[in-house]
Design a protein around this motif. Sequence first.
Motif, short mmCIF file in Angstrom:
data_model
loop_
_atom_site.label_atom_id
_atom_site.label_comp_id
_atom_site.label_asym_id
_atom_site.label_seq_id
_atom_site.Cartn_x
_atom_site.Cartn_y
_atom_site.Cartn_z
N GLU A 9 0.83 -1.21 0.00
CA GLU A 9 0.00 0.00 0.00
C GLU A 9 0.86 1.26 0.00
OE1 GLU A 9 -2.64 -0.38 3.32
OE2 GLU A 9 -4.00 -1.74 2.24
N ALA A 10 1.99 1.19 0.72
CA ALA A 10 2.84 2.37 0.81
C ALA A 10 3.28 2.86 -0.57
CB ALA A 10 4.06 2.07 1.67
N TYR A 11 3.52 1.92 -1.48
CA TYR A 11 3.93 2.31 -2.84
C TYR A 11 2.77 2.91 -3.62
CZ TYR A 11 8.38 0.03 -2.12
OH TYR A 11 9.62 -0.30 -1.64
N VAL A 12 1.59 2.30 -3.43
CA VAL A 12 0.41 2.80 -4.14
C VAL A 12 0.08 4.21 -3.65
CG1 VAL A 12 -2.03 2.41 -4.62
CG2 VAL A 12 -0.47 0.46 -4.46
N LEU A 13 0.21 4.43 -2.36
CA LEU A 13 -0.14 5.73 -1.78
C LEU A 13 0.97 6.78 -1.96
CD1 LEU A 13 -1.70 4.40 1.55
CD2 LEU A 13 -2.94 5.29 -0.44
N GLU A 61 3.85 6.79 -0.52
CA GLU A 61 4.68 7.02 0.67
C GLU A 61 6.10 6.48 0.48
OE1 GLU A 61 0.72 6.30 3.38
OE2 GLU A 61 2.43 4.94 3.63
N ARG A 62 6.23 5.57 -0.46
CA ARG A 62 7.55 5.05 -0.78
C ARG A 62 7.72 4.99 -2.29
NH1 ARG A 62 8.25 -0.26 2.86
NH2 ARG A 62 10.37 -0.35 2.13
N THR A 63 8.95 5.01 -2.74
CA THR A 63 9.20 4.88 -4.17
C THR A 63 10.23 3.78 -4.39
OG1 THR A 63 11.08 6.37 -4.20
CG2 THR A 63 8.90 7.37 -4.47
#
Lengths: 163, 452
Positions: B434-438, B440-442
Amino acid sequence: MPQPPAGFALSADRERALREILTRYPTKMGACIPLLHLCQEQEGWISPEIVEYVSHTLDLPLSHVQGVVTFYTLFNQKPVGKHQVWVCRTLPCALRGAGTVLQHCEKRLGIHAGETTEDGKVTLRTAECLASCGTAPMIQVDKEYFENLTLEKVDEILDRLTR
Amino acid sequence: MIKRVNYLSKVYGIKNGWTLDVYEREVQGYQAAKKALRMTQQQVVDEAKKMNIRGRGGAGFPMGIKWSFMKPHPTKPAYLVINADEGEPGTHKDRTIMELNPHSVIEGCIIGCFGIGAHVAYVYVRDELHLSKERLWSAIKEAKAKGYLGKTPFGIDYPVEVYVHTGAGAYICGEETSLLNSLEGKRGEPRLKPPFPAQAGAFGCPTTVNNLETIAMVPAAFMMGGDTYSQLSALHHLRDGGSRLFGVNGHVKKPQVIELCVGVTLRELIYDIGGGIEGDRELLGVIPGGSSTPILRADEKVNAPDEKSPLHPWHGKSVLDVPLGVDTMRGIGTMLGTCCATVLAEGTCPVLAMENLMQFYRHESCGQCTPCREGGAWLFRTVTKILDGKATMAELDNLHDIANNIMGNTICAFGEGTAMPALGFLQKFRKDFEAYVLGERTREDATLLVNL
């Protein structure tokens, strides 16, 4: 009786090896992969003439032999460099720095994975797991494994190949 | 419970340990084969059953029972085929046997051939393993010269020949029926079962396919007596006997292959055998036995409140403290596989790890079944998109559907081999995805390395 195709012949040594190989299997088809290996050892890749030769020697349809050649990763369908460098890129190696090793090889050789250097000396490729996970990262050069690599060791190996 | 043994690995460190001289001197080499050929076929199979050797290739089918499926055919010969197409990411044990103790394979083949009524054994080795092939061929040559192989092994009228056959770089050829197709000179595409190899295997004849470690273990177990051998294991009561080669790799200080009695735990494998996590980090997760076995998180607990469950003794405890066995690992939602654990340290990115594995499965699908061919590629593309920050939540959810639709819809287990690890990563590391979708991370933040 169709004539044997012109354009390719096995060396006398390999011809003898083929005769021995044929005794191992109850069918001629069983020798298909070993014979393709013999041919590739001699020529470096599987040319259309080799496909024709194998098909004729083992009484197999051309389409069968061509199907086998295209199925397996190790049969080269076009000429390759004098040396082949395979960098294992799968997870256990990646966890121990395979990505860095690959980048380093690409930079040193000036080519991307899948390409051959201009002088035809080295083809660089990525491999899908070479059963060397405990000694990662590793590369295979022709028939030899080099394990527990550091970038210094990679340099030594590439120096020897490109000299 | 670490119990170190060295039935297979005794000759590993010895100079020229792969030669016949050393094999005979150090481990009573070929005495088991000699003994077996003087027994009846039924006695050999019964002894094999007592060993409780669960197939070392991953599926864990009992070896003795597999042997007992072989019934003589009135006209056709029978074959023994040894699977040494070790190619699963994380698995690195069979290569050590071929390189360092090839005679145990040849001796195992003699006993196996006799037990199932075959006269020819093919050892199917992946072509990349040049040293392994060389050592096996030289072992065959030595055994033949001594009269242990050939027309009358040990002077007994039961001809046995062993040949090495290689593929040409295809992971799928580790699946037993595609291995048989490859042996016959075809594309390595899996066959529909039934018929099972015991009815129609290599060249259409009754065939037993055993993993290389499975067959290499037979001589030692035979000398010891099947039952005694089985009892080495802490899971003897679950019919999971003896000793095996365990491997540990990835983010541990001492990656290696070692022979231990069955019953060791993942915690022992990682911290005692592997020397702990690199950089003294915390453990993120561990893939217990090859990349197709679903990952376990370090903080997972065993849930087996039912007293009848074989896992009940470990109810509420960490999954890392469950002994590694075929049934125990199944019980906690993963698989034992080949007993070679891949360790991921805290700080490495599970999404990147999944992308790496999905690239492998996409590349290695034989392409025969649409769910596997298309689904594998789709999984890879979608994970890549997630890492690149270009995916939506709907696409993330889509991954579950794709994986679930591969499961059970393909000819062989490769489909499950792709879907199970994918589902494992998705379920256990949802927040990371989820962090990538949102955003928050790349991808730039993602790493598989431990920076020391």
